[in-house]
Design an enzyme around this catalytic site. Structure first.
Site, PDB file in Angstrom:
ATOM      1  N   THR A   1      -2.873 -13.744  60.848  1.00  0.00           N
ATOM      2  CA  THR A   1      -2.670 -15.011  60.144  1.00  0.00           C
ATOM      3  C   THR A   1      -3.128 -16.236  60.924  1.00  0.00           C
ATOM      4  O   THR A   1      -2.824 -16.359  62.109  1.00  0.00           O
ATOM      5  CB  THR A   1      -1.154 -15.194  59.921  1.00  0.00           C
ATOM      6  OG1 THR A   1      -0.654 -14.019  59.333  1.00  0.00           O
ATOM      7  CG2 THR A   1      -0.843 -16.401  59.080  1.00  0.00           C
TER       8      THR A   1
ATOM      9  N   GLY B   1       3.852 -10.636  53.305  1.00  0.00           N
ATOM     10  CA  GLY B   1       4.313 -10.826  54.680  1.00  0.00           C
ATOM     11  C   GLY B   1       5.117 -12.095  54.873  1.00  0.00           C
ATOM     12  O   GLY B   1       5.721 -12.631  53.934  1.00  0.00           O
TER      13      GLY B   1
HETATM   14  N1  GLY Z   1       1.605 -12.329  59.668  1.00  0.00           N
HETATM   15  C1  GLY Z   1       0.894 -11.781  58.618  1.00  0.00           C
HETATM   16  C2  GLY Z   1       1.583 -10.761  57.878  1.00  0.00           C
HETATM   17  O1  GLY Z   1       2.344  -9.976  58.409  1.00  0.00           O
HETATM   18  O2  GLY Z   1       1.369 -10.701  56.698  1.00  0.00           O
END
Ligand code: GLY
Length: 312
Positions: A173, A202
């Site tokens: 991300t 997420g």
């Molecule tokens: N941090 C991104 C996800 O786990 O969707």
């Protein structure tokens, strides 16, 4: 040392995702994105955030937009969120497909409706209704990586590719926090993790999990989302800053807590209402670029806690 800001011209801090490369070409895109955002910061902090994230969603190097990882079925499903700390307006799209800029759909949702999160088909229909055309989000590199991963699975082998990208290089991300001298805001965008189950959402659109902003701070997180959701990590950082911690101290404490509770790795970036930026991580890499009053802080580095909070 945390950076303390004294002039009210604004701060943009952007990260390229946990374990994303720190090679020059990645940093250059992050710098371009931050500088483009800075141009808009004095007009509108939400517009500035959108501009930053759009640059990253267009690049195949970051796990968001066109660079997103594919899910188990070979489809790109993206999450994106945006929040204004002053008004506490928040909006997110989850498991959205076939749009060029999920962050812009999230912004449109925030500004044109009272709804807070739209997922799947509903998010796609909303996007089309508001003029976002169908766009291909599957890059050749990601398709190739997905095919290799599925072939490994078919042979009964564990795919060797990275969880977040399915590629030889890593990445998760992307996120950005801004302070315009008056208010704080945050935004994130992601393709999630490689080979995730269809429909999986997420921490990016999870308020208090992977993203938070208030009159005190703006916080974005990166790493495997489930751990951030279950520990409400971004909210924890905001509360620690409200209780008197500087952002860097609050983030270090949040990563220690995440590691102790979930054995997880992550990266966190925050700015507070005094213009102090903090960031730290406990994985391989965490590229962060900070722009203050239109100038890149060339020597800025997030705190590396990998040795202290090792996961492997
Ligand atoms: N941090 C991104 C996800 O786990 O969707």
């Amino acid at each position: 040392m945390p950076y303390a800001h004294t002039m009210a011209m604004g701060i943009i801090a952007v990260h390229g995702g946990l374990d994303t490369s720190r090679e020059k070409q990645y940093i250059k895109i992050l710098q371009e994105a931050a500088l483009q955002g800075h141009e808009l910061l004095s007009k509108n902090r939400i517009q500035a955030l959108e501009a930053v994230l759009q640059v990253l969603e267009e690049s195949p190097r970051f796990n968001c937009g066109y660079g997103s990882v594919l899910n188990f079925n070979g489809i790109v499903e993206m999450d994106a969120a945006i929040i204004d700390g002053t008004s506490s307006r928040f909006a997110a799209v989850a498991a959205i497909q076939d749009v060029h800029h999920p962050i812009s759909v999230a912004r449109a949702l925030m500004e044109k409706t009272k709804d807070v999160i739209l997922a799947g088909d509903g998010a796609i229909k909303f996007a089309r209704k508001h003029g976002f055309p169908t766009a291909n989000c599957v890059s050749e590199e990601q398709l190739d990586a997905w095919q290799k991963a599925r072939e490994s699975l078919a042979r009964g082998e564990k795919p060797t590719q990275n969880l977040y990208t399915g590629l030889a290089y890593h990445g998760d991300t992307v996120g950005c926090v801004v302070w315009d001298g008056e208010g704080l805001a945050a935004a994130s965008s992601t393709g999630g993790y490689s080979l995730k189950p269809p429909g999986r959402v997420g921490d990016t659109p999870s308020l208090g999990g992977g993203i938070f902003a208030s009159r005190t701070s703006a916080v974005v997180c990166t790493g495997l989302g489930e751990a951030f959701i279950e520990t409400l990590t971004s909210k924890y950082v905001d509360e620690a800053i409200a209780a008197g911690s500087v952002p860097e101290q609050a983030i270090k404490s949040a990563l220690k807590r995440l590691h102790a509770q979930k054995g997880a790795e992550g990266g966190i970036l925050a700015v507070d209402c005094r213009g102090r930026v903090g960031s730290a991580f406990n994985a391989g890499q965490f590229p962060v670029v900070v722009v203050v009053d239109g100038k890149i802080l060339e020597d800025y580095q997030p705190v590396n806690l990998r040795r202290e909070l090792s996961v492997h």
